[in-house]
Design a protein around this motif. Structure first.
Motif, PDB file in Angstrom:
ATOM      1  N   UNK A 189       0.815  -1.229   0.000  1.00 46.93           N
ATOM      2  CA  UNK A 189       0.000   0.000   0.000  1.00 46.93           C
ATOM      3  C   UNK A 189       0.844   1.273   0.000  1.00 46.93           C
ATOM      4  N   UNK A 190       2.147   1.101   0.052  1.00 44.97           N
ATOM      5  CA  UNK A 190       3.017   2.295   0.097  1.00 44.97           C
ATOM      6  C   UNK A 190       2.896   3.110  -1.189  1.00 44.97           C
ATOM      7  N   UNK A 191       2.947   4.422  -1.039  1.00 44.39           N
ATOM      8  CA  UNK A 191       2.910   5.300  -2.214  1.00 44.39           C
ATOM      9  C   UNK A 191       4.165   5.070  -3.043  1.00 44.39           C
ATOM     10  N   UNK A 192       3.990   5.086  -4.337  1.00 48.30           N
ATOM     11  CA  UNK A 192       5.149   4.925  -5.226  1.00 48.30           C
ATOM     12  C   UNK A 192       5.708   6.289  -5.579  1.00 48.30           C
TER      13      UNK A 192
END
Lengths: 210, 248
Positions: B22-25
């Motif tokens: 779910x981490x932002x890219x």
């Protein structure tokens, strides 16, 4: 500028196309080897984002990650004549990026050892960077999300190299176990074991976010 | 995200796997391609440039030099390390010899033995063993003297008076063989002759003289060149002149 002469932006991709209209990585590499600069531009457009993201998660430093991502493409460009098409291109480029990142981490360690100012910095302060003030009014949710992302990033960056690489490749980049094993040049069992161990270490640190 | 089996053969359901997914890219900057092109135009990175020397030569050459240096150093030491050298009497055509009773006007001119291996012939085994003098004594006489001054530092001169005399439980009345060798070192010989030098060997400067040494004419400031304990000859340098004295 020098790259104006290359004229890669207007060059035609001279190799045959796949049924879906896209060229495979190998075909793009072959075209680049023949001097097709547009093919190399296509390779960059496919991999610049994942490689930058991968290096960012590895180093937890955006500027450094962008710099190393650019260096990765430069190395790929000059080493294309040594590239063998029996290996996946993605494996090849991730391996180069990983090696560069590991070298960078080791350089940082050496610099940290030599730095006299490091004696006066705390453990927490060492990873902090200057961030200009943001005047926008952020909602609470966004603040919380930013903090969570920051903490996860730090936890990943604090993992030992041998666990950090496979965990990022698998869980952040979504690479298959086989591909991770190939990039790390390890057996499948060892790779899975390292990912499992890396996750366990992260779980200990990120209990509050699970 | 690819659905795969984990290490336990189960589908990927790990919490960390989901959390990291779910981490932002982050995205590269817009001028990313241009910067890469600029770097490519500059040429191959410095780290990529290969040396024209093969790897084996690059490592073998320094290693060979190190081995050569070490071998040469120890080889030279072994070749030049002659244990009997310091007790030799050098061959000299004619030297001045002053006998104990001689007056300055009675200086005799005698021929010294021409054989450097005086004490080494098997048939003429010396009754006095030649002392092997450590070269350190000659090079750093002052340092050696300082060392000898330390109490308990191993100096024979200091230790001997303080040491307990142990009388062996043997019959003293038993006859001593006539040809029994008497072992005496250069140091002991000089000390018994009343010579005190900065180093009791070649290269040492005589600091004080007493007894027999005064009688034969040795003076403080003389620099010992050679000592032959068998013949009792000591050769010294005084004011640039080489002189020999017989101490027995």
């Amino acid at each position: 500028m020098a790259h104006d002469n290359i004229g890669y932006l207007v060059a035609e991709v001279t190799c045959r196309r796949m049924p879906d209209g896209k060229l495979s990585d190998h075909e793009l590499v072959e075209a680049t080897q023949k001097g097709d600069e547009a093919a190399f531009a296509e390779i960059m457009s496919r991999y610049r984002s994942p490689i930058t993201n991968y290096l960012y998660r590895f180093l937890n430093d955006y500027e450094e990650a962008v710099d190393l991502a650019q260096e990765t493409f430069v190395r790929v460009y000059f080493a294309l004549d040594r590239y063998h098409t029996q290996y996946a291109f993605s494996t090849y480029i991730y391996r180069i990026a990983t090696n560069l990142a590991i070298s960078e981490i080791r350089k940082r360690k050496r610099r940290k050892l030599l730095s006299l100012t490091g004696l006066f910095q705390g453990e927490e302060d060492s990873s902090l960077e200057f961030q200009p003030p943001d005047d926008r009014a952020l909602p609470d949710e966004e603040l919380v999300e930013d903090e969570r992302s920051e903490m996860i990033g730090r936890a990943i960056a604090a993992l030992p190299e041998k666990y950090r690489v496979p965990v990022i490749l698998r869980d952040v980049e979504g690479r298959s176990y086989d591909e991770v094993a190939e990039i790390m040049q390890l057996g499948l069992g060892t790779t899975k074991s390292r990912i499992s161990r890396g996750r366990a270490l992260l779980k200990e640190k990120l209990q509050n976010y699970l | 995200m690819v659905k795969e089996k984990n290490i336990y053969g189960e589908p990927e359901t790990d919490e960390i796997h989901r959390l990291l997914g779910t981490l932002k890219r982050v995205e590269p900057p817009k001028d990313f391609d241009l910067r890469v092109r600029a770097r490519i135009a500059k040429g191959r990175p410095a780290e990529e440039r290969r040396s024209w020397l093969p790897v084996s030569v690059r490592y073998a050459a320094p290693l060979f030099l190190v081995v050569l240096t070490v071998t040469g150093f120890f080889g030279y030491r072994i070749l030049t390390d002659d244990p009997a050298r310091d007790s030799y009497v050098s061959t000299g055509p004619t030297v001045e010899v002053v006998t104990p009773a001689a007056q300055p006007s009675e200086i005799q001119r005698v021929q010294e033995p021409a054989n450097d291996t005086l004490a080494l012939l098997p048939s003429e085994k010396p009754t006095i063993a030649p002392e092997r003098v450590d070269r350190k004594d000659a090079i750093k006489p002052a340092a050696q003297e300082k060392k000898n001054e330390k109490p308990g530092g191993g100096s024979y001169e200091i230790a001997a008076p303080e040491s307990k005399v142990i009388t062996p439980d043997v019959d003293d009345s038993a006859p001593v063989p006539a040809n029994r060798p008497v072992l005496i070192s250069v140091r002991e010989f000089l000390a018994s002759s009343g010579v005190s030098a900065s180093a009791m060997s070649a290269g040492g400067e005589i600091r004080s003289v007493s007894g027999k040494a005064v009688a034969v004419g040795l003076q403080p400031g003389d620099v010992i060149e050679t000592v032959n304990v068998q013949t009792g000859l000591i050769r010294v340098k005084r004011d640039g002149k080489t002189m020999s004295f017989r101490l027995r």
